[in-house]
Write a protein that holds these residues in place. Structure first.
Motif, PDB file in Angstrom:
ATOM      1  N   ILE A   8      39.638  37.575  47.068  1.00  0.00           N
ATOM      2  CA  ILE A   8      41.039  37.951  46.817  1.00  0.00           C
ATOM      3  C   ILE A   8      41.869  37.642  48.048  1.00  0.00           C
ATOM      4  O   ILE A   8      41.526  38.098  49.141  1.00  0.00           O
ATOM      5  CB  ILE A   8      41.154  39.440  46.457  1.00  0.00           C
ATOM      6  CG1 ILE A   8      40.439  39.738  45.129  1.00  0.00           C
ATOM      7  CG2 ILE A   8      42.602  39.877  46.389  1.00  0.00           C
ATOM      8  CD1 ILE A   8      40.455  41.201  44.737  1.00  0.00           C
ATOM      9  N   PRO A   9      42.968  36.857  47.880  1.00  0.00           N
ATOM     10  CA  PRO A   9      43.414  36.188  46.648  1.00  0.00           C
ATOM     11  C   PRO A   9      42.771  34.821  46.483  1.00  0.00           C
ATOM     12  O   PRO A   9      42.338  34.216  47.464  1.00  0.00           O
ATOM     13  CB  PRO A   9      44.919  36.062  46.864  1.00  0.00           C
ATOM     14  CG  PRO A   9      45.067  35.889  48.347  1.00  0.00           C
ATOM     15  CD  PRO A   9      43.971  36.722  48.963  1.00  0.00           C
ATOM     16  N   THR A  10      42.731  34.327  45.242  1.00  0.00           N
ATOM     17  CA  THR A  10      42.212  33.002  44.941  1.00  0.00           C
ATOM     18  C   THR A  10      43.117  32.323  43.922  1.00  0.00           C
ATOM     19  O   THR A  10      43.257  32.798  42.794  1.00  0.00           O
ATOM     20  CB  THR A  10      40.782  33.067  44.375  1.00  0.00           C
ATOM     21  OG1 THR A  10      39.896  33.599  45.372  1.00  0.00           O
ATOM     22  CG2 THR A  10      40.292  31.679  43.979  1.00  0.00           C
ATOM     23  N   ASP A  69      43.556  36.236  37.187  1.00  0.00           N
ATOM     24  CA  ASP A  69      44.567  36.747  38.106  1.00  0.00           C
ATOM     25  C   ASP A  69      45.137  38.035  37.537  1.00  0.00           C
ATOM     26  O   ASP A  69      44.780  38.471  36.451  1.00  0.00           O
ATOM     27  CB  ASP A  69      45.690  35.718  38.303  1.00  0.00           C
ATOM     28  CG  ASP A  69      45.196  34.416  38.925  1.00  0.00           C
ATOM     29  OD1 ASP A  69      44.435  34.486  39.898  1.00  0.00           O
ATOM     30  OD2 ASP A  69      45.568  33.342  38.413  1.00  0.00           O
ATOM     31  N   GLU A 106      44.982  41.731  43.132  1.00  0.00           N
ATOM     32  CA  GLU A 106      45.509  40.370  43.173  1.00  0.00           C
ATOM     33  C   GLU A 106      46.660  40.233  42.191  1.00  0.00           C
ATOM     34  O   GLU A 106      46.637  40.796  41.099  1.00  0.00           O
ATOM     35  CB  GLU A 106      44.411  39.360  42.829  1.00  0.00           C
ATOM     36  CG  GLU A 106      44.862  37.912  42.929  1.00  0.00           C
ATOM     37  CD  GLU A 106      43.719  36.931  42.705  1.00  0.00           C
ATOM     38  OE1 GLU A 106      42.857  36.834  43.600  1.00  0.00           O
ATOM     39  OE2 GLU A 106      43.671  36.299  41.637  1.00  0.00           O
ATOM     40  N   GLY A 135      47.771  34.591  41.636  1.00  0.00           N
ATOM     41  CA  GLY A 135      46.543  34.378  42.390  1.00  0.00           C
ATOM     42  C   GLY A 135      46.780  34.017  43.839  1.00  0.00           C
ATOM     43  O   GLY A 135      45.826  33.746  44.576  1.00  0.00           O
TER      44      GLY A 135
END
Length: 407
Positions: free
Chosen positions: A110-112, A118, A213, A217
């Protein structure tokens, strides 16, 4: 030397040991911060026993690597710059405000950006398991949620074990819950009794992720990674008094009706095509926004197009757009009404398009068939795995003309 000190600080923050020293983090890019119950300014661990409340809803059909929902909380929780009234629950210890189907091991940090999902919170995103393949070893996991229908939602996971290869195909037990507090838009993870024997998978460095998150994302807070919280422990995520970034975010909230549900019309003139659009961000759009509408058939061919524009859209403003001229379509069948928002300053393209179904019905004969399927549906087997004894399933259809009778 300064760089080394910074690195050591990060490592120590992640290696939580349940000591008297509190942990905290943030702000993220939006302004959220978190504190744990060891911090003097953090939350006091307090388990909310919603099983004594009415009505508490038991969540059925959680299994291994799946999710169920959406469920309606009957009020809107403000999360980052969005307001959400429905949620999904993942068997792997996460809750999302989006229609996420699965988030499984190895789990995204996190975050991605562009991850498996998300717009979620992760109190214990790990390889958990709600089912058992062995009747002699029934899985004890249960999940419940409760909403006061006004400003509080509690989701509780009871005795949820991890998945393993073997007999049984689960081990351990974890009891934890999430409190969504609409009075201050805060989120609190509370851990009641946790299993401390979890060992990480050597091939995965993200077996356990704890944090929040946002919908893109790109923003979030990862409180812990590869760490199992102890029992009688809590983490609280606080909404910023003043967000740190300006957000402009257009979205078609619904098309045709406030449920975004399919509609039936006679072949020929469609009475109206419409969409409710909204700036769900915290900052005004001061330049023109375009809302492109397209009606497509099952071959994705366009049979009608029209645009609407708004010169400005204030933060939180929603508008009902009526498209003209009216659409004339003389072929019966299934169509999709799609509306897409366009503005160069929109921060979140992921929610810019919405589609709803439209069925055009030929009424020239003595009878007409109303169906949401694409043809031949009555020759297939349709299955539904229900929940409690009072649950059911149904289809709502509003006829294209009145009066009518059902054969």
């Amino acid at each position: 030397m300064k760089k080394l000190f910074t690195l050591l600080t990060v490592i120590l923050a992640l290696m939580f040991s349940g000591s008297l020293f509190g942990a905290s983090g943030g702000p993220d890019a939006y302004g959220y911060i978190w504190r744990d119950s060891n911090d003097p300014l953090g939350p006091v661990p307090s388990w909310i026993d919603t099983n004594t409340f009415t009505p508490t809803v038991r969540v059925f059909n959680l299994a291994d690597d799946n999710s169920v929902g959406p469920f309606n909380m009957n009020w809107a929780f403000h999360y980052y710059w969005g307001d959400y009234s429905t949620f999904k629950i993942g068997s792997n210890g996460w809750i999302s405000f989006d229609n996420v189907s699965n988030i499984a091991s190895c789990f995204p940090g996190i975050p991605t950006l562009g991850g498996a999902g998300d717009n979620y919170v992760a109190p214990l995103m790990s390889d958990l398991n709600f089912i058992s393949s062995f009747p002699a070893f029934p899985n004890p996991a249960k999940c419940y949620y409760w909403s006061n229908l006004k400003d509080t939602l509690v989701v509780s996971f009871y005795n949820v074990p991890w998945w393993q290869t073997g007999t049984p195909d689960w081990f351990g037990s974890n009891t934890f819950q999430v409190l969504f507090d609409g009075t201050d838009s805060s989120i609190t993870f509370t851990y009641r009794t946790m299993n401390g024997t979890f060992t990480q998978n050597a091939g995965c460095l993200t077996d356990v992720i704890i944090g929040i998150e946002n919908s893109t994302g790109a923003i979030g807070l990862e409180s812990f990674r590869e760490v199992t919280p102890p029992g009688t422990y809590a983490i609280k995520y606080k909404y910023p008094p003043v967000p740190l970034i300006s957000v402009r975010d257009l979205t078609p909230v619904w098309n045709q009706n406030n449920k975004n549900a399919g509609e039936f019309y006679p072949v020929g003139l469609i009475p109206n095509l419409q969409s409710r659009v909204k700036n769900v961000g915290n900052t005004n759009f001061t330049n023109s926004s375009t809302f492109a509408g397209t009606l497509r058939n099952l071959s994705f061919a366009s049979v009608y197009t029209a645009n609407r524009t708004l010169p400005t859209v204030a933060a939180g403003q929603d508008s009902l757009l009526i498209y003209s001229p009216q659409a004339v379509v003389n072929t019966a069948g299934q169509y999709y009404w799609q509306v897409t928002c366009n503005n160069v300053n929109d921060i979140n393209p992921g929610n810019n398009t919405n589609s709803s179904e439209i069925e055009l019905v030929n009424l020239s004969g003595p009878t007409a068939q109303l169906t949401y399927t694409t043809g031949g549906g009555n020759t297939f087997s349709w299955g539904w795995n229900g929940g409690g004894t009072d649950d059911g399933v149904g289809v709502y259809m509003y006829p294209p003309v009145h009066p009518m009778s059902i054969n």
